[in-house]
Write a protein that holds these residues in place. Sequence first.
Motif, PDB file in Angstrom:
ATOM      1  N   UNK A   1       0.832  -1.202   0.000  1.00 44.56           N
ATOM      2  CA  UNK A   1       0.000   0.000   0.000  1.00 44.56           C
ATOM      3  C   UNK A   1       0.865   1.250   0.000  1.00 44.56           C
ATOM      4  N   UNK A   2       2.014   1.176   0.670  1.00 45.89           N
ATOM      5  CA  UNK A   2       2.929   2.317   0.686  1.00 45.89           C
ATOM      6  C   UNK A   2       3.490   2.614  -0.695  1.00 45.89           C
ATOM      7  N   UNK A   3       3.404   1.630  -1.608  1.00 49.23           N
ATOM      8  CA  UNK A   3       3.888   1.810  -2.976  1.00 49.23           C
ATOM      9  C   UNK A   3       2.753   2.080  -3.962  1.00 49.23           C
ATOM     10  N   UNK A   4       1.570   2.403  -3.445  1.00 50.35           N
ATOM     11  CA  UNK A   4       0.467   2.767  -4.311  1.00 50.35           C
ATOM     12  C   UNK A   4      -0.417   1.620  -4.747  1.00 50.35           C
ATOM     13  N   UNK A   5      -0.338   0.486  -4.065  1.00 53.60           N
ATOM     14  CA  UNK A   5      -1.178  -0.654  -4.404  1.00 53.60           C
ATOM     15  C   UNK A   5      -2.397  -0.690  -3.482  1.00 53.60           C
ATOM     16  N   UNK A   6      -3.500  -1.262  -3.986  1.00 53.92           N
ATOM     17  CA  UNK A   6      -4.670  -1.492  -3.147  1.00 53.92           C
ATOM     18  C   UNK A   6      -5.085  -2.956  -3.251  1.00 53.92           C
ATOM     19  N   UNK A   7      -5.681  -3.471  -2.189  1.00 55.25           N
ATOM     20  CA  UNK A   7      -6.121  -4.861  -2.176  1.00 55.25           C
ATOM     21  C   UNK A   7      -7.417  -4.983  -2.968  1.00 55.25           C
TER      22      UNK A   7
END
Length: 330
Positions: A282-288
């Motif tokens: 998430x810190x790298x711009x990903x979402x689950x």
Amino acid sequence: MNDVANAAQSWKVTLPCTRAEAEALDGDIAAFALMERPPVLMTSETAEDEAVWRLDAYFEGKPGAAAIKLLRSLVPSAAGAKPLVEALPDEDWVTMSQQGLDAVTAGCFHVRNIATDPALPGHVNLLIEAGRAFGTGQHETTAGCLAMLDRMRRVGMRFRNVADIGTGTGLLAFAALHLWRRAHAIASDIDPVAVEISADNARANGIALGDGPGRLALVTAAGADHAAIVGRAPYDLLIANILAGPLIELAPSLCALVEDGGTIVLAGLLNEQADAVLAAYRAQGMRLAERSDRGDWPTLRLRKRPSIGWKRPRRINRRARGEAPGFGSI
């Protein structure tokens, strides 16, 4: 914990167990996931008495007291029994221990470990014979990834550029190419033996090697540290079935390889490690986007959030090494 004292020799530990204990050991044992070289566990009826079962644990190196204690905890009925600890001859014990494994069906895939086993009609049949590299489909994380890929295809997701980091036997890359036949694909592993085995498995399963649509490129690399991996970026699908530690360490470099809106499938982590892994991505711009659990092993599907305006990334930073030394496939 010093689980294995000497990695030069293969060893086997045998303990008696009940049938109920043997059945409870079907699948992956979460406690062993933290070991650098987890054992292969096999249970069977004894020849002398079909009501008596036994547990055989195959180790790379002589097991220490902690590893034997952990084995004992899996079969409480053997509390008073003395374990049989023996060195094995110089043979391919992984292959020997896996000869009796059943085929695995996950989604549209049917994975056989023995060539003489029958194919399953209506499925994508793959043959990954037991051997020196891991990833035969038996591990819950591998089966979870196969099922996740199948669901992604069924809901209409399409991919044209795929990377499989920590490929093991090549199985997940093969599965992706069966689902998206015109995709470009590359698979890597830190272990050159795994890359060699993946090439053999590709030929056995009719997967063309090389560059171009529908072909698989294979490279030996620590994490994403290879010019071919970086040069093919950005990917719209990246698969990493390794371990929680390297997944967290590799988060910046793996996410940089994926295009805006692209997908990452992660596996090899335990339930209790999922929050830490998700936080790193998430810190790298990903979402689950989706999570699927098989026992103690979750499979995570993540999607990269699009950037806006001048901050929108166009290509990966080629100076980033993306390396996680010492980590390979699960």
